[in-house]
Design an enzyme around this catalytic site. Structure first.
Site, PDB file in Angstrom:
ATOM      1  N   ARG A 222     -28.945  18.907-146.676  1.00 34.71           N
ATOM      2  CA  ARG A 222     -30.164  18.170-147.011  1.00 34.71           C
ATOM      3  C   ARG A 222     -31.269  19.188-147.279  1.00 34.71           C
ATOM      4  NH1 ARG A 222     -27.903  13.830-148.431  1.00 34.71           N
ATOM      5  NH2 ARG A 222     -26.889  12.637-146.782  1.00 34.71           N
ATOM      6  N   HIS A 270     -28.902  17.568-157.124  1.00 33.61           N
ATOM      7  CA  HIS A 270     -28.242  16.698-156.137  1.00 33.61           C
ATOM      8  C   HIS A 270     -27.033  15.983-156.739  1.00 33.61           C
ATOM      9  CE1 HIS A 270     -28.984  14.442-152.122  1.00 33.61           C
ATOM     10  NE2 HIS A 270     -27.692  14.561-152.395  1.00 33.61           N
TER      11      HIS A 270
END
Lengths: 307, 307
Positions: A222, A270
């Protein structure tokens, strides 16, 4: 049965269509069009505003749209006893493993580097980097699958996690005491940790100083695992040679962010583990059915561990 | 024992030092400083001018510095009965296999593409390409090793070669008749053929028309396998989606070559199988010893097949 989807509009419409097609049940609502809050039995979400989940008196299931639940659990309004589930599938793990292998090969063999030289018609052959030692931080499903693929491809893999793991050909380090020793020989450090208070900004100056000089960082965990200023500092001081980052504290990465133009930072938007919406819908509907039947749920989260 | 090295000066000096260190024999000469031509028993070369090899009356061994011999065998002055050897090693095969896997992953996962978008601060996530069918043209040591690595990584691999091959999980096509059928389903076509009169310009319009629309070409054979104009035409017509080229008819690729600036061509500067100079020296000295002792040589080339 009434389901409420809470996430950005474009994704939500497509996902709602999958849910309706798979369940045959038409009552799938999209935030903020909640209707009567007492209708809602199940919410599907990625992140939500603090206090939101306390508004549904008949809520029986909170399902994360992804593998992580850090955006959900911080909400103190989650009613006691309502189970939280997350999405786990093998496709996701396989894709993550493939992405990490691609990122390492790309760095070792300089594939993207040559494309950059190409723009200036530069012919500058170099050798493959020999270093094939990898340390994976976080040995859950994704870390495990990635470790296995890398060992199959001839890498020497270590894993660091909260508790000891037993995976063939993968050296297990565990607990805070062993973090530093797990890092010191690695040519590649891969972050695949869950995001918890204990792992927030774990990729910081202390960690970069512990890493081998010239090692390469790949963050597919993350964004908030990384202290961004510390990374810029470590790259400037040449403590580490570069980083591939797939996740960021703010996504999309803001246009004026210094990472965009950094020659030693390779940004991917991402994409390391794209969610298969149909599989998510199938897994959540299965849990909804189990919840109704009073059966145990699949991939239920332990709020104490945050994963 | 007198050895003559024939190739570009910078490489030759380094290689000569390896040969002297390994053999203990100081008489290693570098073209054009031949001295008395009748001293020369062994030449080591990559390519030579036509007629050169006929100048050495006591020549007993012609050793290629690389895996290919196409630059050597065309020379009609090669004395009858002088054996020609080439360099074969497992490291080379492993590196080639790794390079091909890296090239495929890079394309399927768009790793370099995101780096290009990064220069303009573009956040544009996409999915991995699903196509994992690969056809390898040329199933010698390099093709075989590459096929094995790709199958290990979940690719469906076919191979095309002169004669039928029997490799686990790899469908074998062979002979001119089966070239087209070997190509038609492939998402990736890899050229690892030896360069012979029959394979020169085999990557041409006919082959590109046979390939699946949108397929991707990787040439790690020789530059002359490719008809360059035909590739530009096939890319313009969108018959194939792109190409990674590691080898070129002229190397280094000339500054004004249209490939340099082509958005669908990814150039790497002949790095797919970098030669380990020490290993080459060891293998050639072993053959020199065998030749002196009248023993059979390793990796001797059959001039009729050109490999």
């Amino acid at each position: 049965m009434t389901i409420l989807i809470i996430f950005n509009q474009a994704d939500a419409e497509e996902f709602r269509n999958h849910l309706i097609a798979l369940s045959g049940c038409p009552d799938v609502r999209i935030w903020p069009n909640v209707g009567d809050p007492s209708d809602i039995e199940c919410v599907i979400l990625w992140k939500q505003d603090e206090g939101l989940l306390g508004q549904f008196p008949n809520l029986k299931l909170i399902a994360s749209y992804g593998a992580g639940v850090e955006n959900i659990l911080y909400d103190t309004s989650i009613p006691d006893g309502v189970p939280v589930t997350r999405f786990v599938d093998d496709t996701l793990s396989d894709q993550m493993a493939e992405f990490v292998l691609a990122a390492i090969l790309n760095h070792r063999l300089h594939i993207t580097h040559y494309r950059e030289l190409q723009a200036a018609s530069h012919w500058r052959p170099g050798y493959f980097l020999k270093g094939k030692k990898v340390t994976i931080l976080g040995m859950g499903e994704l870390g495990n699958c990635t470790a296995t693929l890398l060992t199959t491809n001839g890498y020497k893999v270590s894993g660091w996690s909260r508790t000891e793991k037993n995976i063939v050909n993968v050296k297990s380090y565990f607990g805070d005491d062993q973090l530093n020793i797990s890092l010191k020989d690695a040519d590649y450090v891969i972050c695949l940790l869950p995001l918890t208070p204990a792992t927030t900004h774990i990729l910081n100056s202390d960690l970069f100083k512990t890493m081998k000089t010239g090692a390469y960082l790949i963050n597919v965990g993350r964004g908030d695992h990384l202290n961004e200023d510390d990374l810029l500092d470590a790259l400037y001081k040449e403590q580490i040679s570069g980083a591939l980052l797939d996740v960021f504290s703010t996504e999309p990465l803001p246009d004026d962010h210094p990472f965009w133009r950094h020659p030693k930072i390779h940004i991917t938007p991402h994409i390391s583990s794209p969610t298969d919406k149909v599989q998510v819908a199938i897994q959540i509907l299965e849990n909804y059915k189990r919840m109704k039947a009073g059966q145990s749920l699949i991939n239920q989260v332990d709020p104490k561990r945050s994963y």
